[in-house]
Scaffold this active site. Structure first.
Site, PDB file in Angstrom:
ATOM      1  N   SER A  88     -80.944 -44.590  45.009  1.00  0.00           N
ATOM      2  CA  SER A  88     -81.242 -45.082  46.355  1.00  0.00           C
ATOM      3  C   SER A  88     -80.133 -44.895  47.390  1.00  0.00           C
ATOM      4  CB  SER A  88     -81.611 -46.559  46.303  1.00  0.00           C
ATOM      5  OG  SER A  88     -82.924 -46.712  45.848  1.00  0.00           O
ATOM      6  N   SER A 146     -84.190 -45.824  48.351  1.00  0.00           N
ATOM      7  CA  SER A 146     -84.598 -46.935  49.200  1.00  0.00           C
ATOM      8  C   SER A 146     -83.714 -47.145  50.428  1.00  0.00           C
ATOM      9  CB  SER A 146     -84.604 -48.224  48.383  1.00  0.00           C
ATOM     10  OG  SER A 146     -83.288 -48.565  47.976  1.00  0.00           O
ATOM     11  N   LYS A 170     -77.578 -52.676  55.119  1.00  0.00           N
ATOM     12  CA  LYS A 170     -78.895 -52.639  54.470  1.00  0.00           C
ATOM     13  C   LYS A 170     -79.429 -54.062  54.339  1.00  0.00           C
ATOM     14  CE  LYS A 170     -81.235 -50.666  50.381  1.00  0.00           C
ATOM     15  NZ  LYS A 170     -81.086 -49.934  49.111  1.00  0.00           N
TER      16      LYS A 170
END
Lengths: 492, 492
Positions: free
Chosen positions: B182, B158, B78
């Site tokens: 998330s 997210s 990420k």
């Protein structure tokens, strides 16, 4: 009102005014590393050399408390006879400034590490006064904006960014610029004794925000102005003097004091407005979620307390008790740790009272005249002690000793060496002194007649004998011989 | 899709150790898939060359019978994780071109254990979003589509890049972060497994901060076992993160015994929210049956403050974010838009650098921390947070683990909720409580909606009891037998 209190009032057109002062002193904690990073705190490094990723607020960086700084804050709290809070909280104080990389300063707002305490200040004439400490908290210093390197741009030096500071806040207990200055002086001495701050104001290790208001004696507190970042004891005095007078004139001219932040301009000696209350930042304090509450045990505090050095007030009491010094001399001698240590080294091997007289008298005089500090003195404590011993054992007289001291101060030589080389040894040989006495008596028959009427005139004979022996004769022997030969009592 | 990308992480690991396959082959297959799936926009930066090099080094170690627990396993990272020498932007314009000189603790542990980096994965800007639509690099498209639909769906957020990459088999596993859901909500939307460990289990050092007291790293994987393997490498105490907890890291894989006889599973009645689709209710009931069948005891529990969780979360998280994002000021790194003076530069840089959702949260956060509002919002939210934690504590006196749906719906369409932030925020209704209480939570795929889209179930555990969580998840996974896969429409 006492006479002392009345003497601190400032005369205005409408009568006497009282000035009320509170201080917030920022003192850099003596530590090798910063408050939340491992970067060095060394003074004078090249720009941006002492900057870690945390200090530059790079993405994802996190603060980790430096235990040494916490210990120093606790030590300081103990030195200020203050309450130590076993649990305290770091908050974020949010504002934007280029020298504040995180966009917030980590500080302690609602729950500081140290609570109420007190400092005893020394005032002229041996008077003492207690100034209350409101709190002490730890916080990060900011970096420095540099505006003189480029025609249109400013640069930022982050060497100081994240350096640990203690903010020490007093109660509004001071009533004159002298008291405020005495407080800063005493606080600095305590910090230096403790080794928690070097107190070097010229390097920025200590600076003060000064809160000043005025009122008619007995009235409520007036509106205060805060003078930011005053960086010398002299300026603390000047800023207060100016600001108090400004506020008095303003009120007496029908105006009111606005609560605001002001700056002291060292060039003009005046304070000027920096920002008003309305322009004050909303710092949006909240507990820093990157840090857990700071918690430690009473045992740990006790450990630190055990290692606490003797502080100025205790030392002063001990000097009075142990060395039979006057309170005034004791205060002077403990005012700086270096002076107290120097004195104790001198007194250890010589007469303590004589040592006090020498240190506060000729020694300080010579240092002042030469513009030297005690650390850079050409005469060591050991040498001064030896000089006093030479007086005590009768090797030289007090008068000669002053001459020897001057030579020591100029050359750095040991007193014994100077005495030998210059032939200043006191004459204790009774035969030699008797010869000189006889010569003076023989040469002054008129005076011999007069001394019979007025025994005090023996002093004149002593002077003559000392003169003829270049001051080297033992004064006591001279006295005794003269008394005997002139038939008068020597103990007048 | 090649056979190699069909392997789970555990299978690939075993085959690598047994030298049946090489990391270069495995990584090569993933690079091919990654490059062929650009239509998904899951990767914001592909590092194929670096991956090939790392795979080669892994092969050398594997050849010698050496290598760590993740030796040769290709992962997506990420973009919130700082990676040394590899651009890291948190998918924000304001971090344009930022290339860290340091590696986050979590990723450095993955490389230490032999993992291979395929590239940086898309996410909502600064992890603020539930659909991965707020990324400066554009939305990620969910590999899944509704039955007979061509509408592009969100992969959740997210960590939408992470969930999409794992679902589309363009990464064997991915790192993710979870502040309010998330990790778990994107896992639910893509038929993958996502675990958010206990707050403090993984270091936050080097992860771009959103809300420090809530952020936690975790993996998104294909199976529960893969999640256990990844979590072990990602976990561990880090002295550089003061909130990381010094707890031993268990061998999570060993916890997957398949035995939950006598386990007490709580069903919180407050999670039966109004307007929740029936299919979610049904899936939840199905989950209960599966656990019952495996010998668990089902207990109704109450978490009475659940309804206050979302409002409290949307005060605490923006408050911390408004402060955490203050460092992006154009002074030191990332984007700078020149201005007439420093304030103008700040304003222009932040206006251009932050997207609408980030600005919204910075504004909310600034507001709730402002003088006069702090007590009404921030303090109240913190009190609710305490009450929510107490709710869980009381529940865990009766049960070992809680079962809930992960999200209140299946994946929605791109653009469907972008104009309605409140409906977007509702996505986190089942997940935020877990962050507020600092507990571990896992989402695993448990079935398909009537539209043929994955649905997830969530298990919530006691603090630092990820083992029970994983064991229970393993049993549910086995019972659900979820083996649906999206059609590879994206393949170039």
């Amino acid at each position: 009102m006492t006479q002392e209190a009345a003497s601190k009032l400032i005369e205005g057109a409408t009568g006497a005014w009282e000035v009320v002062i509170g201080l917030e002193v920022h003192a850099q904690i003596s530590s090798n590393a910063k408050l939340f990073s491992g970067a060095s705190t060394e003074f004078g490094a090249e720009q941006n050399q002492n900057v870690s990723l945390v200090d530059a607020a790079m993405p994802g960086m996190l603060p980790v408390i430096n235990k040494k700084c916490v210990e120093q804050a606790v030590r300081t709290g103990l030195g200020l006879k203050a309450q130590i809070n076993l649990r305290s909280v770091f908050d974020r104080k949010n504002y934007f400034y280029p020298d504040l990389p995180q966009g917030y300063q980590i500080s302690q707002y609602k729950h500081p590490i140290v609570g109420e305490g007190e400092v005893l200040i020394d005032l002229p004439g041996g008077e003492m006064k207690t100034v209350g400490i409101e709190r002490l908290h730890m916080e990060q210093d900011a970096g420095k904006s540099v505006h003189d390197q480029h025609p249109s741009m400013s640069f930022v030096d982050l060497n100081r960014s994240g350096v640990a500071l203690m903010e020490i806040v007093t109660k509004p207990d001071m009533r004159s610029s002298e008291e405020a200055q005495a407080f800063v002086r005493k606080l600095r001495a305590i910090l230096r004794y403790l080794g928690t701050c070097d107190g070097n104001m010229e390097q920025g290790s200590m600076r003060a925000d000064v809160n000043v208001s005025v009122r008619k004696p007995g009235d409520e507190f007036g509106t205060r102005c805060e003078i930011k970042n005053v960086n010398s004891i002299r300026f603390v005095g000047l800023a207060i003097e100016y600001e108090a007078r400004r506020q008095i004139d303003l009120i007496e001219d029908g105006g009111t004091v606005d609560q605001e932040t002001r700056l002291f301009d060292i060039k003009t000696g005046k304070t000027r407005s920096m920002r008003s209350k309305e322009e004050a930042h909303d710092y949006r304090y909240f507990p820093d979620p990157d840090l857990l509450p700071l918690v430690f045990s009473q045992e740990w505090v006790d450990e630190i307390a055990k290692d606490l050095p003797e502080l100025p007030d205790e030392k002063r009491e001990r000097f009075i008790r142990e060395y039979a010094l006057s309170p005034y001399d004791a205060s002077v001698l403990v005012s700086e740790k270096a002076i107290a240590s120097f004195y104790e080294e001198v007194a250890e091997t010589s007469d303590p009272k004589a040592a006090a007289n020498w240190v506060t008298g000729d020694f300080f005089g010579a240092l002042n005249k030469a513009g030297l500090t005690i650390e850079s003195s050409p005469v060591s404590a050991k040498q001064l002690s030896e000089l006093i011993k030479l007086i005590q054992d009768g090797t030289i007289s007090g008068r000669i000793a002053k001459e020897v001291f001057e030579l020591m101060f100029d050359s750095g030589d040991d007193p014994a060496k100077i005495v030998e080389e210059k032939g200043l040894r006191q004459v204790t040989d009774t035969g030699a002194i008797e010869k000189a006495v006889d010569e003076v008596i023989a040469a002054n028959p008129d005076k011999v007649e007069q001394v019979k009427e007025k025994p005090k005139m023996i002093g004149w004979f002593v002077g003559q004998v000392m003169k003829s022996t270049s001051g080297k004769a033992n004064p006591q022997t001279v006295n005794e011989l003269l008394a005997e030969k002139l038939g008068v009592s020597s103990d007048n | 899709m090649t056979d190699l990308t069909k392997l789970t992480l555990a299978e690939a690991r075993d085959k690598l150790k047994a030298k049946e396959i090489t990391s270069s082959e495995l990584t090569g297959a993933y690079i091919k898939e990654m490059e062929g799936a650009r239509a998904l926009n899951a990767y914001v930066l592909e590092t194929a060359e670096k991956a090939a090099e790392m795979a080669k080094a892994s092969d050398a170690r594997l050849q010698k019978g050496e290598g760590g627990p993740l030796e040769g396993i290709p992962l997506g990272i990420k973009d919130l994780f700082c990676t040394e020498g590899v651009r890291t932007t948190a998918c924000s314009h304001i971090l344009d071109g930022f290339t860290p000189t340091y590696e986050s603790t979590v990723t450095s542990q993955l490389w230490r254990d032999g993992a291979v980096m395929l590239g940086k994965l898309n996410n909502d800007e600064f992890a603020m979003g539930s659909s991965n639509e707020t990324s400066y690099y554009g939305a990620v498209t969910n590999p899944w589509k509704g039955k007979g639909e061509d509408k592009a769906l969100v992969p959740g957020g997210s960590s939408g890049g992470s969930s999409a990459a794992v679902a589309a088999r363009t990464a064997l596993a991915a790192t993710a972060t979870d502040t309010g859901g998330s990790i778990r909500q994107p896992a639910a939307f893509t038929g993958t497994v996502g675990i958010k460990p206990t707050y403090g289990r993984c270091s936050r050092w080097g992860i771009v901060a959103f809300a420090s007291s809530l952020d936690q790293a975790g993996p998104i994987t294909r199976t529960v076992k893969d999640a256990a393997i990844m979590l072990k490498s990602m976990s561990g105490h880090d002295p550089k993160d003061s909130t990381s907890v010094n707890q031993p890291v268990p061998d999570f894989e060993k916890a997957l015994t398949g035995d939950i006889k006598g386990l007490k599973v709580g069903i919180p009645r407050e999670y039966r929210v109004e307007g929740m689709p029936e299919e979610i209710e049904k899936l939840w009931a199905q989950g209960i049956d599966w656990l019952k069948a495996a010998g668990a005891e089902i207990v109704d529990v109450s978490l009475p403050h659940t309804k206050y969780a979302l409002p409290a979360y949307y005060i605490v998280a923006p408050a911390e974010a408004s402060s955490n994002l203050a460092r992006y000021d154009g002074v030191r790194y990332g984007l700078r838009v020149e201005g007439n003076d420093i304030t103008d530069m700040y304003e222009k840089t932040r206006a251009a650098g932050f997207g609408a959702e980030v600005k919204r949260r910075v504004l909310i956060g600034t507001y709730v921390l402002s003088a006069g509002y702090y007590d009404a919002y921030y303090i109240k939210a913190q009190k609710i947070r305490t009450l929510i934690a107490q709710d869980f504590k009381q529940a865990y006196e009766k049960v070992d683990v809680l079962l809930t749906p992960t999200a209140p719906s299946d994946a929605f369409g791109i653009g469907e909720k972008t104009d309605d932030p409140l409906s977007m925020y509702l996505n986190d209704v089942f997940t935020v409580t877990v962050n507020l209480a600092g507990l571990p939570g896992i989402s695993l795929p448990a079935g398909l909606s009537t539209r043929g889209l994955p649905l997830g179930l969530q298990l919530i555990g006691r603090a630092f009891d990820e083992e029970t969580l994983l064991r229970t998840a393993g049993v549910l996974e086995e019972a659900a037998g979820f083996n649906a896969e999206p059609d590879a429409w994206w393949r170039a």
